[in-house]
Structure formats: C-alpha cells, structure tokens
Design a protein around this motif. Structure first.
Motif, PDB file in Angstrom:
ATOM      1  N   GLY A   1      36.035  30.749  14.075  1.00 41.33           N
ATOM      2  CA  GLY A   1      36.857  31.104  15.215  1.00 41.33           C
ATOM      3  C   GLY A   1      37.253  32.558  15.250  1.00 41.33           C
ATOM      4  N   ASN A   2      37.136  33.255  14.109  1.00 41.22           N
ATOM      5  CA  ASN A   2      37.484  34.677  14.077  1.00 41.22           C
ATOM      6  C   ASN A   2      36.615  35.498  15.025  1.00 41.22           C
ATOM      7  N   VAL A   3      35.340  35.097  15.194  1.00 37.62           N
ATOM      8  CA  VAL A   3      34.462  35.841  16.093  1.00 37.62           C
ATOM      9  C   VAL A   3      34.970  35.745  17.523  1.00 37.62           C
ATOM     10  N   GLY A   4      35.295  34.527  17.967  1.00 38.07           N
ATOM     11  CA  GLY A   4      35.804  34.348  19.320  1.00 38.07           C
ATOM     12  C   GLY A   4      37.146  35.008  19.524  1.00 38.07           C
ATOM     13  N   LEU A   5      38.034  34.874  18.540  1.00 36.23           N
ATOM     14  CA  LEU A   5      39.365  35.474  18.641  1.00 36.23           C
ATOM     15  C   LEU A   5      39.271  36.989  18.750  1.00 36.23           C
ATOM     16  N   ASN A   6      38.457  37.603  17.901  1.00 39.99           N
ATOM     17  CA  ASN A   6      38.337  39.062  17.915  1.00 39.99           C
ATOM     18  C   ASN A   6      37.560  39.562  19.126  1.00 39.99           C
ATOM     19  N   SER A   7      36.567  38.806  19.590  1.00 38.34           N
ATOM     20  CA  SER A   7      35.805  39.262  20.759  1.00 38.34           C
ATOM     21  C   SER A   7      36.658  39.227  22.015  1.00 38.34           C
ATOM     22  N   ILE A   8      37.482  38.184  22.175  1.00 41.55           N
ATOM     23  CA  ILE A   8      38.360  38.110  23.348  1.00 41.55           C
ATOM     24  C   ILE A   8      39.390  39.229  23.304  1.00 41.55           C
ATOM     25  N   LEU A   9      40.077  39.370  22.177  1.00 46.22           N
ATOM     26  CA  LEU A   9      41.102  40.407  22.065  1.00 46.22           C
ATOM     27  C   LEU A   9      40.478  41.800  22.114  1.00 46.22           C
ATOM     28  N   GLY A  10      39.315  41.975  21.469  1.00 43.13           N
ATOM     29  CA  GLY A  10      38.658  43.272  21.487  1.00 43.13           C
ATOM     30  C   GLY A  10      38.222  43.672  22.889  1.00 43.13           C
ATOM     31  N   GLY A  11      37.645  42.717  23.635  1.00 48.83           N
ATOM     32  CA  GLY A  11      37.235  43.008  25.002  1.00 48.83           C
ATOM     33  C   GLY A  11      38.415  43.299  25.910  1.00 48.83           C
ATOM     34  N   ALA A  12      39.479  42.492  25.799  1.00 46.69           N
ATOM     35  CA  ALA A  12      40.674  42.705  26.622  1.00 46.69           C
ATOM     36  C   ALA A  12      41.334  44.040  26.289  1.00 46.69           C
ATOM     37  N   PHE A  13      41.397  44.378  24.999  1.00 44.43           N
ATOM     38  CA  PHE A  13      41.985  45.644  24.569  1.00 44.43           C
ATOM     39  C   PHE A  13      41.163  46.820  25.101  1.00 44.43           C
ATOM     40  N   PHE A  14      39.840  46.701  25.028  1.00 47.63           N
ATOM     41  CA  PHE A  14      38.967  47.771  25.510  1.00 47.63           C
ATOM     42  C   PHE A  14      39.151  48.004  27.010  1.00 47.63           C
ATOM     43  N   VAL A  15      39.198  46.925  27.793  1.00 45.19           N
ATOM     44  CA  VAL A  15      39.300  47.067  29.246  1.00 45.19           C
ATOM     45  C   VAL A  15      40.665  47.598  29.657  1.00 45.19           C
ATOM     46  N   SER A  16      41.730  47.021  29.094  1.00 48.03           N
ATOM     47  CA  SER A  16      43.078  47.380  29.532  1.00 48.03           C
ATOM     48  C   SER A  16      43.550  48.714  28.975  1.00 48.03           C
ATOM     49  N   ASN A  17      42.854  49.262  27.972  1.00 45.26           N
ATOM     50  CA  ASN A  17      43.224  50.563  27.425  1.00 45.26           C
ATOM     51  C   ASN A  17      42.150  51.621  27.684  1.00 45.26           C
ATOM     52  N   ALA A  18      40.952  51.414  27.145  1.00 46.26           N
ATOM     53  CA  ALA A  18      39.910  52.426  27.278  1.00 46.26           C
ATOM     54  C   ALA A  18      39.465  52.590  28.729  1.00 46.26           C
ATOM     55  N   VAL A  19      39.218  51.474  29.424  1.00 49.09           N
ATOM     56  CA  VAL A  19      38.750  51.569  30.811  1.00 49.09           C
ATOM     57  C   VAL A  19      39.841  52.139  31.710  1.00 49.09           C
ATOM     58  N   VAL A  20      41.080  51.664  31.555  1.00 47.20           N
ATOM     59  CA  VAL A  20      42.181  52.216  32.348  1.00 47.20           C
ATOM     60  C   VAL A  20      42.373  53.697  32.025  1.00 47.20           C
ATOM     61  N   GLY A  21      42.199  54.060  30.763  1.00 46.89           N
ATOM     62  CA  GLY A  21      42.298  55.469  30.387  1.00 46.89           C
ATOM     63  C   GLY A  21      41.240  56.321  31.053  1.00 46.89           C
ATOM     64  N   VAL A  22      39.995  55.851  31.057  1.00 49.94           N
ATOM     65  CA  VAL A  22      38.909  56.590  31.701  1.00 49.94           C
ATOM     66  C   VAL A  22      39.168  56.717  33.203  1.00 49.94           C
ATOM     67  N   ILE A  23      39.615  55.629  33.832  1.00 53.24           N
ATOM     68  CA  ILE A  23      39.914  55.669  35.267  1.00 53.24           C
ATOM     69  C   ILE A  23      41.034  56.673  35.548  1.00 53.24           C
ATOM     70  N   SER A  24      42.095  56.652  34.751  1.00 49.93           N
ATOM     71  CA  SER A  24      43.233  57.550  34.972  1.00 49.93           C
ATOM     72  C   SER A  24      42.808  59.012  34.865  1.00 49.93           C
ATOM     73  N   ILE A  25      41.968  59.328  33.881  1.00 51.34           N
ATOM     74  CA  ILE A  25      41.501  60.707  33.730  1.00 51.34           C
ATOM     75  C   ILE A  25      40.576  61.104  34.879  1.00 51.34           C
ATOM     76  N   SER A  26      39.743  60.163  35.315  1.00 52.40           N
ATOM     77  CA  SER A  26      38.756  60.470  36.355  1.00 52.40           C
ATOM     78  C   SER A  26      39.405  60.755  37.704  1.00 52.40           C
ATOM     79  N   ILE A  27      40.525  60.092  38.017  1.00 55.19           N
ATOM     80  CA  ILE A  27      41.138  60.246  39.351  1.00 55.19           C
ATOM     81  C   ILE A  27      42.437  61.031  39.289  1.00 55.19           C
ATOM     82  N   SER A  28      42.718  61.682  38.167  1.00 52.99           N
ATOM     83  CA  SER A  28      44.014  62.354  38.020  1.00 52.99           C
ATOM     84  C   SER A  28      44.221  63.439  39.068  1.00 52.99           C
ATOM     85  N   SER A  29      43.153  64.124  39.475  1.00 55.56           N
ATOM     86  CA  SER A  29      43.301  65.202  40.451  1.00 55.56           C
ATOM     87  C   SER A  29      43.652  64.695  41.843  1.00 55.56           C
ATOM     88  N   ARG A  30      43.399  63.426  42.127  1.00 52.20           N
ATOM     89  CA  ARG A  30      43.671  62.869  43.456  1.00 52.20           C
ATOM     90  C   ARG A  30      45.101  62.381  43.614  1.00 52.20           C
TER      91      ARG A  30
END
Length: 584
Positions: free
Chosen positions: A174-203
């Motif tokens: 179950g560690n694989v599923g637990l870490n993949s769900i949390l890892g994916g959610a962490f990546f999207v809600s932090n890294a992806v939001v971070g990239v979006i914020s930097i990309s549109i900051s001038s607007r």
C-alpha cells in the motif's frame, strides 16, 4: 523546429510494445523449457533459505542482490514465489534471465515499457473513459458544476485512483499507492500552481476568493484527517467511509454555492458576461478535463489526421502515389498493437467514431475479457471453474453481439438504449484502466527491486509525475492562453482534482481493505516519510492560503517561487535520504 507528429509517437510506442512482447514470449518459452530444473532452494546454496510466507512481502525478493553471478540470480527469481508480482508479466525474470549479461539493455527495455504503460493509462482515460463520462453526464442532465466535481473529475483522476486501489488490494504494498497519490497531489497543488503563478505574474490576474478559499480549506481538512488516520496506524470500516464522505460534503458545498449565486443573480439582474464565471463560486473542474482531453487527443493513435499525412507527404515528396499508399498502410499496421485490443473490447457510440463492426465485436468480446480478468484475480482456480466461466461469458457475448447487430445501423450510432451502450463503454474503459494500472504498479515494484530503491519512492516520484504530467501541461497552457477565466479554471483544477484523488483514491482503498478485515481494523502501511510529505504538503497549502489573500487574490512570482521552494526542499530531502546522504 517542427514538433514530432502524433503518429511518430504512436509508432514509437507500438514498436516498443512489439519488442517487449517478443522478449516476453522468449522468456516464457525458455522458462517452459527450463521447468525441469531442480528447485533452486535445493540446487543452489544461497544466502537464505527459500521460505514462502503466507502473504506477499514486496521487499522479500531484495535478497537477489546477495548473489554475484547472473545465473544464480536468474534461478533465484524463477524459484522464489516472492519475486513474482501480481501483474501479468514477470519483469524480474526478463531482466535477470533474458538480459542477465546486458543490464543496460534490460534497463532500456523496462524504461520503454514504462513509457508504453503511462501512455496507455493516459490515452485510455482520454479516448475512452472521459467521453463515456461526458455523455453519461449529458444523459443524466447534470449541471456543469456537479458534472465537473463528480464524473469528469473521476475521468481525470482515474489513473491515480485505480493505481492506489490496486496497490492496496492486489500487490500487498500500500505504500506505493499512498505515496503516488500524495506525491501527485503535492506536485500539482505546489509545483504546478507555482509554475502557473510565475508564468502569469506580469498579467496580475485575480482568482475568485470564495472558490479559492473553499477548495483550500477543504483540502487542508482532508490532509488533517488523513494525518490523524495515519497517526493511529489503523482504521475501521466506519471511519474509512467517513473519510470518503468528505468529498460528498465538498460536492454539496459546491452545489449550494452555485444555487446561492444563481439566486443572487436573479434577485439582482445584471448583464452576464464571461467574467461572471469567476463570481459564481464554481469549481470548473469539468473544463479542466476538456483541456486535458484536447491535449491527450493530440497523441491519438489508430488514425492518421490530415495534418499528419501532409507532414509525411513533405518527407516523402519524391515518392509516387503507390509507394505513398503502401507507406500509409504500413503506418496503420504499426499503430494496431496498442489500439486494436482496446478498440475490440470497448464499445464506442460517438458519431465521429461510430463503426458497426467494431461495436458488434466489442460487445461480443467484452464479457470474455471480464471473465479473463476475474480468473486472474482469483487464486487456485480449478480448470473446471475457469472453463465454465469462459463458456458462460462467451455465450453472453454471442447473445449481446447478435442483439447489437440486429438493433444498430451501419451509418449512424444507436439512439435507442444509448445509456446501456455508454455504461458498457464506461465499464470496459474502467476494466482496461484497472488492467494497465495493475501492470504499472507491478513494474514499479520490480524496478524498485532491481535498483534497490523502495517502491514507495518510485510511487512518490515516477508514478506521481507520470500521472500528473497532463495536469502540468493542460493547466499551465489554459492559464497562459485562456485569459482570466483560464486562470480560474486552472487553479480550481489544481486543487479540486488532487483532492478528489486523495479522498476517493485513498478513501476507497481504505474502505475496501477495512471491509476485508471487518470487524477487525485495517493496519495502515507507512513510515515516517509519510509524515514528512504531509508536513510539506500542508505547508504549501498554508503558504498559498496566507499569501494569495494578502496579494488581493492575485498570483505572482512571490507565491510561485515559494511553492516551488517548498516542493524542491521536500524532494531534495527525499533524494538525499534515498542516496544515503542523510540518515534519520
């Protein structure tokens, strides 16, 4: 420089599939010829005795590294039942027996197969799963809001949800599923939001305050509840059901906010434009699904688009028409291995993809595939029971095939019984997603054994990144090119989507496992690293919850770099610990 065409990618993946299929058949043949060899536990003296425990231990096969020569490793993985994962292919046997003397080619083949499985997982969701869900939402007359946070979010999160369920219920890890769900959610809600914020900051685009606060507060409550569950290290059936119910409360809240804003607009009639979407408090996850689908369709296989044909005509301008036609047919043949099995078992009723022969064949073969999957999930199935199940499923398939042939037209998709066709397509796309996800988890565990890396680390990185790549591409493109509404949609998807995966992916896994242990509680797998990722995860959400309101709901570089710093700090700690540079 032109981007590689969709057909190029499809051909590369199909050739990789054919190469792996040949190697798999070669391994099976050599295994059958060598089945008369004495059992390794008695023929070769190794560092430990071969003892088969009652349950599968994902780390048991790690003793293969105690052997020095390749022949001993090959015999070990063939004789030890713990080296056989719950998937359909024995990857350790392929690596140590087929490529025992050439580990470079072994790693290359497994890497190619990993790409193929990731492609199949995403393509099945985009080409089969999401269209069925979208059509079902129209038939059920669901509002865009409710469809976005229920059916369409299920379509977007299907790979993560099924990977988590399989990890808990089938692989014993179950560690694989637990870490993949949390890892994916962490990546999207932090890294992806971070990239979006930097990309549109001038607007200096502002997001809707009610929607943003609602999504973040629900997400924080979800992670806090999960932290309590993991701290207790066990969970009962009732508590697991309560954890899943958080998402239904969230859906109810979204619906209530929609009704409130709708009544408010009726009592204060004003001109409604596109920007009014930001004031409606709607989690526009459905639109995110549409964007992800449009991105995924760009790698469509099985059909050559006009643009693709024009590109290939440029490459082969000097060839005559006959040569060109043969070349096109060759490309279509090369695209068949990955496309054809799913096309022959998943009913499709959309007008643009309707084909009566495919429809009749798919409803005929679908019960047989379900029977094969059912037999593969059971242990110690007798030949009589297996044969009876196949005969029954074959008979049902013949009946359904004849009904489909008699009640459908060649030119147009069926209008009568459309809901049954859509449900059949939904069921079979779920079946294929389950099969592919099961194989992907098995491959990751085997790769973890080969590299000496914990499978949970691979789930946190490779599996999480692979399943979240579509979110990164689609949400970032939508935020950059979709104006203020596109930013709102992208940010809503970056929080509502991962929350669905966390609550339904982990929640349903806990429900199934606690149900199997009932009335005893289910012992939750995990170690101190789970607290680490939850700590960084909650820190990222709190950072966004504090910074965005202080910036008048505008996304800027300060928010983006802060989120990326939190994610990279966590990733650096995990890599250092895995490499042995940091010990706790």
């Amino acid at each position: 420089m032109a981007n590689p065409s969709p057909t190029k990618l499809s051909i590369f993946l199909n050739l990789s599939f054919l190469l792996f299929l040949v190697l798999y058949l070669k391994t099976q043949l050599s295994n059958d010829l060598g089945s008369s060899l004495p059992n390794f536990s008695t023929a070769v003296t190794g560092p430990r005795l071969l003892i088969e425990p009652p349950e599968h231990d994902p780390q048991a096969c790690s003793s293969v590294h105690d052997f020095s020569d390749n022949k001993s490793k090959c015999r070990y993985v063939r004789s030890d039942p713990q080296c056989r994962q719950k998937g359909y292919i024995n990857y350790l046997e392929i690596f140590y027996c087929t490529f025992g003397n050439s580990s470079f080619f072994g790693h290359t083949i497994l890497l190619l197969w990993l790409f193929v499985l990731f492609y199949l997982l995403g393509n099945t969701a985009a080409e089969y799963f999401c269209p069925s869900l979208e059509s079902l939402s129209k038939i059920m007359k669901l509002s865009p809001t409710i469809a976005g946070v229920t059916l369409l979010s299920l379509g977007n999160g299907a790979p993560d949800v099924f990977a988590s369920i399989i990890s808990f219920t089938r692989t014993g890890n179950g560690n694989v599923g637990l870490n993949s769900i949390l890892g994916g959610a962490f990546f999207v809600s932090n890294a992806v939001v971070g990239v979006i914020s930097i990309s549109i900051s001038s607007r200096e685009v502002a997001v809707d305050r009610p929607s943003f606060m609602r999504d973040l507060l629900f997400f924080l409550f979800t992670l806090a509840s999960l932290l309590v569950i993991i701290s207790l290290k066990r969970i009962g059936l009732l508590c697991s059901i309560c954890f899943v119910s958080i998402y239904f409360i969230y859906v109810g809240t979204v619906f209530a906010m929609q009704l409130f804003h709708r009544k408010k607009r009726k009592s204060n009639p004003v001109s409604v434009d596109q920007n009014s979407l930001e004031e409606s408090g709607i989690a526009l996850l459905g639109n995110v699904g549409e964007e992800e689908k449009s991105v995924a369709v760009q790698i469509e296989n099985g059909r050559m688009t006009d643009q693709t044909e024009l590109q290939f005509q440029e490459y082969f301008r000097g060839f005559d028409y006959l040569t060109w036609s043969y070349f096109v047919k060759l490309l279509q043949v090369l695209e068949l291995p990955l496309q054809l099995p799913r096309r022959l078992t998943i009913p499709i009723v959309s007008e643009e993809r309707w084909s009566k022969p495919y429809a009749v064949i798919s409803v005929t073969l679908a019960p047989v595939l379900l029977a094969a999957l059912c037999n593969s999930q059971r242990d110690n199935v007798s030949f009589k029971s297996s044969t009876l199940l196949y005969l029954t499923s074959g008979l049902i398939g013949m009946v359904l095939g004849n009904l489909a042939f008699a009640t459908t037209k060649k030119q147009t998709s069926p209008k009568n019984g459309l809901s049954l066709w859509l449900f059949a397509g939904f069921l079979m796309s779920v079946t294929w997603t389950y099969i592919i996800a099961e194989e992907l988890i098995s491959l990751l565990i085997s790769v973890g054994t080969i590299l000496g890396i914990s499978p949970s680390v691979l789930g946190l990185t490779i599996l999480a990144w692979g399943n979240s790549l579509g979110d990164l591409i689609a949400n970032t493109a939508m935020a950059i090119n979709g104006g203020s509404d596109g930013v709102q949609i992208a940010i809503s998807g970056c929080y509502a989507g991962p929350m669905f995966n966390t609550l339904m992916g982990l929640g349903l896994s806990l429900v199934f496992q606690s149900w199997s242990k009932y009335p005893l509680p289910y012992e939750i797998p995990g170690d101190s690293s789970v607290y680490e990722i939850l700590g960084f995860f909650i820190s990222g959400l709190l950072w966004a919850l504090v910074i965005v309101p202080r910036k008048n709901m505008r996304l800027d570089r300060f928010l983006g770099f802060g989120l990326l710093a939190i994610y990279l700090c966590f990733l650096s700690l995990r890599v250092a610990r895995t490499a042995g540079l940091l010990k706790v």
